[in-house]
Design a protein around this motif. Structure first.
Motif, PDB file in Angstrom:
ATOM      1  N   SER A   1      84.224 114.022  87.667  1.00 26.90           N
ATOM      2  CA  SER A   1      84.805 113.440  86.455  1.00 26.90           C
ATOM      3  C   SER A   1      84.568 114.413  85.307  1.00 26.90           C
ATOM      4  O   SER A   1      83.474 114.961  85.170  1.00 26.90           O
ATOM      5  CB  SER A   1      84.124 112.121  86.118  1.00 26.90           C
ATOM      6  OG  SER A   1      84.235 111.225  87.187  1.00 26.90           O
TER       7      SER A   1
ATOM      8  N   GLY B   1      85.335 115.085  81.020  1.00 26.15           N
ATOM      9  CA  GLY B   1      85.895 114.730  79.719  1.00 26.15           C
ATOM     10  C   GLY B   1      86.503 115.970  79.095  1.00 26.15           C
ATOM     11  O   GLY B   1      87.520 116.469  79.560  1.00 26.15           O
TER      12      GLY B   1
ATOM     13  N   PHE C   1      90.493 112.300  82.039  1.00 23.93           N
ATOM     14  CA  PHE C   1      90.740 111.019  81.373  1.00 23.93           C
ATOM     15  C   PHE C   1      91.719 111.165  80.207  1.00 23.93           C
ATOM     16  O   PHE C   1      91.747 110.318  79.326  1.00 23.93           O
ATOM     17  CB  PHE C   1      89.413 110.411  80.910  1.00 23.93           C
ATOM     18  CG  PHE C   1      88.515 110.045  82.056  1.00 23.93           C
ATOM     19  CD1 PHE C   1      88.670 108.830  82.712  1.00 23.93           C
ATOM     20  CD2 PHE C   1      87.564 110.931  82.514  1.00 23.93           C
ATOM     21  CE1 PHE C   1      87.867 108.506  83.787  1.00 23.93           C
ATOM     22  CE2 PHE C   1      86.755 110.612  83.597  1.00 23.93           C
ATOM     23  CZ  PHE C   1      86.904 109.402  84.231  1.00 23.93           C
TER      24      PHE C   1
ATOM     25  N   GLN D   1      88.416 103.231  76.531  1.00 25.91           N
ATOM     26  CA  GLN D   1      88.567 103.991  77.764  1.00 25.91           C
ATOM     27  C   GLN D   1      87.734 105.275  77.645  1.00 25.91           C
ATOM     28  O   GLN D   1      87.423 105.719  76.542  1.00 25.91           O
ATOM     29  CB  GLN D   1      90.047 104.295  77.981  1.00 25.91           C
ATOM     30  CG  GLN D   1      90.859 103.048  78.324  1.00 25.91           C
ATOM     31  CD  GLN D   1      92.305 103.377  78.660  1.00 25.91           C
ATOM     32  OE1 GLN D   1      92.976 104.076  77.905  1.00 25.91           O
ATOM     33  NE2 GLN D   1      92.774 102.864  79.785  1.00 25.91           N
ATOM     34  N   PRO D   2      87.405 105.901  78.776  1.00 24.75           N
ATOM     35  CA  PRO D   2      86.471 107.036  78.729  1.00 24.75           C
ATOM     36  C   PRO D   2      87.002 108.265  78.003  1.00 24.75           C
ATOM     37  O   PRO D   2      86.219 109.088  77.527  1.00 24.75           O
ATOM     38  CB  PRO D   2      86.255 107.380  80.215  1.00 24.75           C
ATOM     39  CG  PRO D   2      86.723 106.201  80.979  1.00 24.75           C
ATOM     40  CD  PRO D   2      87.757 105.523  80.150  1.00 24.75           C
TER      41      PRO D   2
ATOM     42  N   GLY E   1      83.376 109.115  77.383  1.00 26.21           N
ATOM     43  CA  GLY E   1      83.038 109.059  78.810  1.00 26.21           C
ATOM     44  C   GLY E   1      82.010 110.125  79.169  1.00 26.21           C
ATOM     45  O   GLY E   1      81.048 109.857  79.894  1.00 26.21           O
TER      46      GLY E   1
ATOM     47  N   SER F   1      78.143 109.559  80.414  1.00 25.41           N
ATOM     48  CA  SER F   1      77.654 110.139  81.665  1.00 25.41           C
ATOM     49  C   SER F   1      76.441 111.032  81.431  1.00 25.41           C
ATOM     50  O   SER F   1      75.606 111.203  82.314  1.00 25.41           O
ATOM     51  CB  SER F   1      78.766 110.937  82.348  1.00 25.41           C
ATOM     52  OG  SER F   1      79.761 110.055  82.823  1.00 25.41           O
TER      53      SER F   1
ATOM     54  N   VAL G   1      82.614 106.197  85.518  1.00 23.02           N
ATOM     55  CA  VAL G   1      82.673 105.255  84.404  1.00 23.02           C
ATOM     56  C   VAL G   1      84.127 105.171  83.941  1.00 23.02           C
ATOM     57  O   VAL G   1      84.713 106.189  83.567  1.00 23.02           O
ATOM     58  CB  VAL G   1      81.763 105.731  83.258  1.00 23.02           C
ATOM     59  CG1 VAL G   1      81.977 104.883  82.013  1.00 23.02           C
ATOM     60  CG2 VAL G   1      80.302 105.701  83.689  1.00 23.02           C
TER      61      VAL G   1
ATOM     62  N   GLU H   1      85.438 102.252  81.989  1.00 18.42           N
ATOM     63  CA  GLU H   1      85.611 101.481  80.750  1.00 18.42           C
ATOM     64  C   GLU H   1      84.225 101.247  80.161  1.00 18.42           C
ATOM     65  O   GLU H   1      83.266 101.027  80.899  1.00 18.42           O
ATOM     66  CB  GLU H   1      86.309 100.151  81.032  1.00 18.42           C
ATOM     67  CG  GLU H   1      86.781  99.453  79.755  1.00 18.42           C
ATOM     68  CD  GLU H   1      87.532  98.154  80.060  1.00 18.42           C
ATOM     69  OE1 GLU H   1      88.575  98.212  80.731  1.00 18.42           O
ATOM     70  OE2 GLU H   1      87.025  97.088  79.643  1.00 18.42           O
ATOM     71  N   ILE H   2      84.161 101.292  78.830  1.00 23.31           N
ATOM     72  CA  ILE H   2      82.867 101.260  78.148  1.00 23.31           C
ATOM     73  C   ILE H   2      82.915 100.275  76.993  1.00 23.31           C
ATOM     74  O   ILE H   2      83.850 100.323  76.183  1.00 23.31           O
ATOM     75  CB  ILE H   2      82.529 102.661  77.586  1.00 23.31           C
ATOM     76  CG1 ILE H   2      82.544 103.719  78.703  1.00 23.31           C
ATOM     77  CG2 ILE H   2      81.199 102.646  76.848  1.00 23.31           C
ATOM     78  CD1 ILE H   2      82.953 105.095  78.229  1.00 23.31           C
TER      79      ILE H   2
END
Lengths: 470, 470
Positions: B68, B70, B90, B109-110, B141, B145, B205, B207-208
């Motif tokens: 993942s 960002g 993302f 959203q991340p 996001g 993380s 991850v 959704e936060i």
């Protein structure tokens, strides 16, 4: 328990620190939870981390359950030895080890009483905020294992927010050290947070380093009465909307107020439907300003009376009125079952109303008090556990309360823990995926399930009730 | 990567959202960490949680790594695809989903940029405190993380302290929901805290939900110069001893100050050895009182000059001076390797001094800046990764810095994460028992090791250096 195992354990601490008579076992067969009881095989009081490691190694070798126990104030059967085994006490590990005023930390053994921590650090102008209602008797080890909350949760957070480092004896007897006197630490997974609130199911917390903050300079306490629940709930929302975060924002319903007044006789107005106890602390000018605005908001939302404490003693009295709620209610009927359903703050009015409906539906006496500011309510059923027919209704009522709390975005337990009592409901909150992940974590760290078995994870999940409120 | 797998992935998002050319792979072959690079097999941009679940299921079936990513600002090779596989972006999941002003939460959203969150909630009079220096480009996001810190960590905590709930796609493709809009929740293990800072090694991850606080009403910014490091460090201790917790308490050494001034030309005094940037926020009267006392303490501890910002713009300039430190230093030599050693606040002077000794010993250019208030320093080595001989000295210098930080009760990383770069040093901090527990957790949740492999856990641990400083 095999005599040979008993001998090995006695060899570790000496026989003076091992209890084995039936009377002694009975004393540790229950905690503060009604209706859960089972005899342990033995109660042991180690004096050091080394002794705990030795005890765990013996228990691991023979697959003997270990139940760590502080003062036994648990309200979810979290410390009841329902699988037998060894109850491990911290009464000989109750020392404050170090106050570090440069890094604002306090290192303690698990057996220290939480109230003692408060008093100790206050002398240095410092503050340990978490204040579970049981703090005058509960131990910090218990608070850490349960991630205890308290009245100050809204503004200051809960126990986990103040645990900087832990020493933990793992199920294989090894010593794990997590965290440090550090504001920032991202060296791998957050083991500290995992062990805080694990209810003794992953290992034994044997040393704790807490963070402290400068003590607030002043505090003001306000007691407010309402003739409807809704007005009290609207006041709570309006305070937050006004960007004030009070140090306490507590709620009591009529039944609770009457019980407290009967118990304490401090002149609480008993002709109201709801009360709020509101505290703010901090810089004196800010406290003054906040509380003036709070008072104004209370009046705007239809408060029938307000009482601002004029002295520290009066404030303490008002605060104690809320803290003794459970004790006061416990006098009314043979059994008191305290719930801990928690909802987002915005949903409090709906939740309190639903609890009233549920009480009527099942013909039960339920009084509700709790931490309105953080949505953590304690609906308390006054009942008699010997009455099977009533207990069946109690169980149905609680199932509905949990169900509705979750529907509102809440949880089955805000600060008391899952223990054995709520284990059958856990899946309602965290889902199958959540149960699966938690079971994997438990299995990974405690593969032989010797750490506080029967807790958190139930043999089966309760069937979800489907009832609509609100 | 097998063509069949690629087709399955393209079928999920459509080919417009899958990148496979060498040029595209090169662009995602590295992050902000010098000296780590590897090509992924494919880069994919899903638009929904469902698409992410489908992608994970395909990858799980074929044992394909998922990284993942960002904005790729990671400084510990945490998002470098060193095992190949799928880089998951993302950029199509960058929406703010809900601002809840009653419960003071924001659900995102991340892919949302952290700075955007700050600006969005400011319009509602609210505040999201975590402020990593990269916040103008980094995603929330990524922050979650890595459990990112920032300048406000001392007073306000780090990212984990503001994460209330998560949605996570697990390595088996299932969706896990943790937490809620709740101030208190003890329903089982703290999965939210476990996934925050897990560096993408346990799940994705997706959704936060963040908690917010009321925005402070005012802020003051003070820049202070010193002719010795010790005087700056003593000032830091004296501020905390005076029971003041500033919103920022930042440190820059001479080399950093010179680089920043050269870069920004804002008139920083370059004839000093150290500077502190001190901010306080909150109620205007309290800020005024605190900053007066802070100024007095600075003078008492031998400040050579002080500059209180007279306007919001001037304050922003001073604050930016600190935030651009890394960019300013990066211009000086081909490679910049930023360290993140963190010590208890009381040990900062010793640590800064040791870094200077280590720079001399290995004939390296090391500039140090960082968050003095929370002991989180960033010794930055200006070097050239193409120079093998110099890089060998760089590695020895970092090993000594880590070793000494741990000796002082610190950690190998305060806010940047372990990633692949620091994995060989992790055992120094958390011990064999800590590595063992973390590996068990990883194995329990991601048994086939498809989530960001090669990160946190190293094939082997570096031999611990034994050198004495201080």
């Amino acid at each position: 328990m095999d005599a040979h195992i008993k001998e090995q354990l006695i060899a570790i601490t000496g026989s003076a620190h091992v209890r084995t008579t039936v009377a002694q076992k009975l004393a540790y067969s229950y905690d503060a939870t009604a209706n859960f009881q089972a005899l342990p095989d033995l109660i042991i009081s180690p004096a050091s981390i080394n002794e705990i490691q030795a005890i765990v190694k013996v228990c691991a070798e023979h697959n003997v359950p270990i139940i760590s126990r502080g003062s036994g104030t648990n309200l979810a059967a979290g410390t009841t030895p329902t699988a037998g085994g060894v109850v491990l006490l911290f009464n000989r590990m109750n020392n404050i080890l170090e106050l570090d005023t440069e890094n604002l930390t306090l290192t303690v053994q698990p057996g220290v009483i939480t109230q003692e921590i408060n008093e100790y650090v206050a002398d240095a102008g410092l503050f340990y905020p978490p204040d579970p209602s049981s703090m005058s008797v509960s131990t910090i080890g218990g608070n850490v294992s349960e991630n205890s909350g308290g009245l100050r949760g809204l503004k200051y957070g809960v126990t986990r927010d103040y645990v900087k480092a832990l020493k933990i004896v793992l199920p294989n007897g090894e010593l794990l050290t997590t965290g440090g006197k550090l504001a920032k630490d991202v060296a791998g997974y957050d083991l500290t947070s995992l062990f805080v609130g694990a209810e003794g199911t992953l290992g034994i917390v044997v040393e704790i380093t807490l963070s402290l903050i400068p003590a607030p300079e002043s505090k003001k306490t306000l007691l407010v009465s309402y003739d409807t629940l809704e007005k009290a709930a609207l006041t709570v929302s309006s305070i937050i909307a006004a960007k004030i975060v009070p140090a306490a924002l507590e709620f009591m319903d009529k039944g609770t107020i009457e019980a407290v007044e009967e118990f304490m006789k401090i002149g609480l107005p008993t002709n109201c439907e709801a009360m709020l106890l509101i505290e703010q602390d901090g810089d004196p000018a800010v406290v003054e300003k906040d509380m003036e605005l709070v008072h104004k908001l209370c009046m705007e939302h239809g408060a029938t009376s307000t009482q601002m404490a004029q002295s520290v003693e009066e404030a303490a009295n008002l605060s104690v009125a809320r803290r003794v709620a459970l004790s006061a209610l416990a006098r009314k009927r043979p059994s008191t079952i305290l719930e801990d359903a928690t909802v987002p703050r915005s949903e409090i009015a709906k939740m309190v109303k639903a609890v009233q409906e549920i009480a009527q539906k099942y013909d039960l006496l339920i009084c509700t008090f709790g931490h309105a500011g953080d949505g953590n309510l304690h609906p308390t059923i006054l009942t008699d556990v010997r009455d099977e027919e009533e207990m069946a209704r109690v169980e149905m009522a609680f199932a509905e309360i949990f169900h509705y709390a979750i529907q509102l975005g809440g949880t089955i337990t805000g600060e008391h823990g899952v223990g054995e009592m709520k284990a059958p409901y856990l899946e309602w909150k965290i889902g199958k995926a959540g149960i699966d992940v938690m079971k994997r974590l438990k299995q990974a760290i405690d593969p032989f399930n010797i750490m506080n078995p029967n807790k958190i994870f139930a043999k089966s999940t309760k069937k979800r009730v489907v009832v609509h409120h609100g």
